[in-house]
Design a protein around this motif. Sequence first.
Motif, mmCIF file in Angstrom:
data_model
loop_
_atom_site.group_PDB
_atom_site.id
_atom_site.type_symbol
_atom_site.label_atom_id
_atom_site.label_comp_id
_atom_site.label_asym_id
_atom_site.label_seq_id
_atom_site.Cartn_x
_atom_site.Cartn_y
_atom_site.Cartn_z
ATOM 1 N N MET A 1 -53.946 -25.518 -44.632
ATOM 2 C CA MET A 1 -54.606 -24.789 -45.102
ATOM 3 C C MET A 1 -56.000 -25.466 -45.247
ATOM 4 S SD MET A 1 -53.347 -23.170 -48.512
ATOM 5 C CE MET A 1 -52.015 -22.450 -48.812
ATOM 6 N N LYS A 2 -56.382 -24.278 -45.729
ATOM 7 C CA LYS A 2 -58.137 -24.915 -45.757
ATOM 8 C C LYS A 2 -58.534 -23.899 -46.253
ATOM 9 C CE LYS A 2 -61.989 -24.550 -43.179
ATOM 10 N NZ LYS A 2 -63.141 -24.310 -41.494
ATOM 11 N N ALA A 3 -59.729 -25.238 -46.992
ATOM 12 C CA ALA A 3 -60.089 -24.737 -48.654
ATOM 13 C C ALA A 3 -61.702 -25.068 -48.345
ATOM 14 C CB ALA A 3 -59.430 -25.152 -49.799
ATOM 15 N N ALA A 4 -62.565 -23.157 -48.552
ATOM 16 C CA ALA A 4 -63.193 -23.790 -48.764
ATOM 17 C C ALA A 4 -64.166 -23.538 -50.338
ATOM 18 C CB ALA A 4 -64.758 -22.187 -48.545
ATOM 19 N N VAL A 5 -65.156 -24.766 -50.550
ATOM 20 C CA VAL A 5 -65.209 -25.513 -52.068
ATOM 21 C C VAL A 5 -66.836 -25.135 -51.379
ATOM 22 C CG1 VAL A 5 -65.977 -27.396 -52.811
ATOM 23 C CG2 VAL A 5 -63.347 -27.012 -52.093
ATOM 24 N N TYR A 6 -67.602 -24.099 -52.880
ATOM 25 C CA TYR A 6 -68.659 -24.119 -52.867
ATOM 26 C C TYR A 6 -69.738 -25.264 -53.580
ATOM 27 C CZ TYR A 6 -72.946 -22.132 -54.707
ATOM 28 O OH TYR A 6 -74.739 -21.955 -55.025
ATOM 29 N N ARG A 7 -70.452 -26.216 -53.306
ATOM 30 C CA ARG A 7 -71.139 -27.192 -53.457
ATOM 31 C C ARG A 7 -72.093 -27.397 -52.895
ATOM 32 N NH1 ARG A 7 -69.655 -33.421 -52.278
ATOM 33 N NH2 ARG A 7 -70.901 -32.648 -50.377
ATOM 34 N N VAL A 8 -73.829 -27.388 -54.199
ATOM 35 C CA VAL A 8 -75.078 -27.384 -53.496
ATOM 36 C C VAL A 8 -75.060 -29.061 -54.018
ATOM 37 C CG1 VAL A 8 -77.010 -26.292 -53.525
ATOM 38 C CG2 VAL A 8 -75.390 -25.221 -53.603
ATOM 39 N N PRO A 9 -75.186 -29.423 -53.428
ATOM 40 C CA PRO A 9 -75.518 -31.393 -53.634
ATOM 41 C C PRO A 9 -76.626 -31.629 -54.706
ATOM 42 C CG PRO A 9 -75.550 -31.362 -50.760
ATOM 43 C CD PRO A 9 -75.652 -30.044 -52.083
ATOM 44 N N GLY A 10 -76.377 -31.932 -55.763
ATOM 45 C CA GLY A 10 -77.716 -32.039 -57.283
ATOM 46 C C GLY A 10 -77.296 -30.974 -58.126
ATOM 47 N N ARG A 11 -76.519 -29.913 -58.070
ATOM 48 C CA ARG A 11 -76.780 -28.712 -58.669
ATOM 49 C C ARG A 11 -75.411 -29.285 -59.676
ATOM 50 N NH1 ARG A 11 -77.599 -23.096 -56.020
ATOM 51 N NH2 ARG A 11 -79.122 -24.109 -54.922
ATOM 52 N N SER A 12 -76.177 -28.492 -60.117
ATOM 53 C CA SER A 12 -74.576 -28.805 -61.806
ATOM 54 C C SER A 12 -73.411 -28.189 -61.677
ATOM 55 C CB SER A 12 -75.282 -27.731 -63.196
ATOM 56 O OG SER A 12 -74.851 -26.647 -63.123
ATOM 57 N N HIS A 13 -72.156 -29.035 -62.007
ATOM 58 C CA HIS A 13 -71.004 -29.209 -62.037
ATOM 59 C C HIS A 13 -70.928 -29.953 -60.043
ATOM 60 C CE1 HIS A 13 -71.094 -26.874 -65.791
ATOM 61 N NE2 HIS A 13 -72.109 -25.782 -65.124
ATOM 62 N N GLU A 14 -71.407 -30.207 -59.466
ATOM 63 C CA GLU A 14 -71.052 -30.473 -58.845
ATOM 64 C C GLU A 14 -69.691 -31.819 -58.815
ATOM 65 O OE1 GLU A 14 -72.634 -33.471 -54.692
ATOM 66 O OE2 GLU A 14 -74.683 -32.899 -56.673
ATOM 67 N N ASP A 15 -69.989 -32.790 -59.516
ATOM 68 C CA ASP A 15 -68.758 -33.336 -59.722
ATOM 69 C C ASP A 15 -67.451 -32.845 -59.685
ATOM 70 O OD1 ASP A 15 -69.640 -32.176 -62.100
ATOM 71 O OD2 ASP A 15 -69.334 -34.343 -63.330
ATOM 72 N N HIS A 16 -67.488 -31.814 -60.455
ATOM 73 C CA HIS A 16 -66.557 -30.728 -61.015
ATOM 74 C C HIS A 16 -65.500 -30.368 -59.595
ATOM 75 C CE1 HIS A 16 -67.369 -30.750 -64.796
ATOM 76 N NE2 HIS A 16 -66.559 -30.344 -65.574
ATOM 77 N N LEU A 17 -66.613 -30.040 -58.888
ATOM 78 C CA LEU A 17 -65.893 -29.410 -57.491
ATOM 79 C C LEU A 17 -65.819 -30.679 -56.741
ATOM 80 C CD1 LEU A 17 -68.674 -27.151 -57.369
ATOM 81 C CD2 LEU A 17 -66.465 -25.927 -57.077
ATOM 82 N N THR A 18 -66.498 -31.284 -56.428
ATOM 83 C CA THR A 18 -65.952 -32.747 -55.798
ATOM 84 C C THR A 18 -64.673 -33.712 -56.187
ATOM 85 O OG1 THR A 18 -68.279 -33.963 -55.777
ATOM 86 C CG2 THR A 18 -66.550 -34.618 -54.895
ATOM 87 N N ALA A 19 -64.125 -33.292 -57.691
ATOM 88 C CA ALA A 19 -63.108 -33.229 -57.705
ATOM 89 C C ALA A 19 -61.923 -32.519 -57.586
ATOM 90 C CB ALA A 19 -62.742 -33.969 -59.435
ATOM 91 N N MET A 20 -62.266 -31.558 -57.123
ATOM 92 C CA MET A 20 -61.509 -30.350 -57.022
ATOM 93 C C MET A 20 -61.025 -30.689 -55.652
ATOM 94 S SD MET A 20 -59.358 -27.822 -56.840
ATOM 95 C CE MET A 20 -59.356 -26.894 -58.975
ATOM 96 N N ALA A 21 -62.329 -30.940 -54.048
ATOM 97 C CA ALA A 21 -61.906 -30.979 -53.609
ATOM 98 C C ALA A 21 -61.009 -32.237 -52.665
ATOM 99 C CB ALA A 21 -63.388 -31.272 -52.156
ATOM 100 N N ARG A 22 -61.315 -33.369 -53.493
ATOM 101 C CA ARG A 22 -60.456 -34.994 -53.353
ATOM 102 C C ARG A 22 -58.354 -34.640 -53.575
ATOM 103 N NH1 ARG A 22 -62.952 -37.875 -57.600
ATOM 104 N NH2 ARG A 22 -64.836 -38.096 -55.720
ATOM 105 N N GLY A 23 -58.907 -33.531 -55.067
ATOM 106 C CA GLY A 23 -57.587 -33.315 -55.502
ATOM 107 C C GLY A 23 -56.504 -32.711 -54.337
ATOM 108 N N LEU A 24 -57.420 -31.509 -53.895
ATOM 109 C CA LEU A 24 -57.097 -30.644 -52.325
ATOM 110 C C LEU A 24 -56.158 -31.436 -51.739
ATOM 111 C CD1 LEU A 24 -59.327 -27.705 -52.933
ATOM 112 C CD2 LEU A 24 -57.302 -27.567 -54.144
ATOM 113 N N SER A 25 -57.442 -32.502 -51.298
ATOM 114 C CA SER A 25 -56.842 -33.153 -50.451
ATOM 115 C C SER A 25 -55.831 -34.027 -49.942
ATOM 116 C CB SER A 25 -58.579 -34.133 -49.848
ATOM 117 O OG SER A 25 -59.058 -33.553 -49.526
ATOM 118 N N THR A 26 -55.832 -34.397 -51.192
ATOM 119 C CA THR A 26 -54.411 -35.483 -51.911
ATOM 120 C C THR A 26 -53.017 -34.348 -51.005
ATOM 121 O OG1 THR A 26 -54.223 -34.563 -54.079
ATOM 122 C CG2 THR A 26 -55.144 -36.414 -53.644
ATOM 123 N N HIS A 27 -53.583 -33.190 -51.269
ATOM 124 C CA HIS A 27 -52.516 -31.921 -50.955
ATOM 125 C C HIS A 27 -51.976 -31.840 -49.443
ATOM 126 C CE1 HIS A 27 -50.177 -31.451 -54.823
ATOM 127 N NE2 HIS A 27 -51.397 -31.529 -55.449
#
Length: 266
Positions: A1-27
């Motif tokens: 399964m493939k997830a597309a995660v919206y992330r613009v470097p330097g924008r607000s909430h980038e850390d939350h989206l990066t955390a989600m990407a990391r969590g998805l990768s663990t699965h």
Amino acid sequence: MKAAVYRVPGRSHEDHLTAMARGLSTHGLRVEYFEAAPAADADFAVVWSWRVGLRIRPVFSGPILVMERGYLGDRFHWTSLGWDGLNGRARFARVDDSSRFDEHFGGMLAPWRPGGGYALIAGQVVGDTALIGIDILKWYRQIGVELWRQGWDVKFRQHPVEVQRGVAPPHVSFAERLEGDPTAALSGAGLVVTYNSNFATDALMAGVPVHAQDQGSIVYDLASHDLQVVRPDRKARLEELAWRQFSRDEISTGAAWEVVKEAMHA
């Protein structure tokens, strides 16, 4: 399964989206970041705020997981995760388990207050996604008049984001303006009146009855819709909310995904 995660470097909430990407990768999910539109072969997308979800919806038909501030406790510590909408219009996994609420929020739940007190109108941020299609300033005025006609002492609390931005407070008929933290504003309230603000959750936790005008309220089913005072059984509904928000660690480790994936498809 493939997830597309919206992330613009330097924008607000980038850390939350990066955390989600990391969590998805663990699965074992494949993760691809995007800035404009998700890849056509993505099974679902992840965004911060439904405003971004609405922007990509015309070009992406798959499920969209929306990250936003939480509902219970410290909203900057907890992140809500719902599918294809915001708050009361989102789709969430249903978990029948009280332990999470009891562990993190049970001690915050106050008994219902007896009658009396003022009616507090909860201000929202003009232009917020939750207010699409409503003239909220007009609604404030109309609801203030109606409360006055019913005999309420009416007060208004401007949303703290608008206060920080220096936005002039709206004129709300018959309403005294309250400032300061939410606990102080709720201290003498007998009814909290909202369009669809998450402040209604604070009120319910404090034992203050709520009116919610719009089904976009996350606690619409615990509120009155005609400015009456109702005191329904809150506990089961609030327990559900505890399973709709997660800490950064839970998102990063993939524990949050274990819960939210169950509601990906309607």
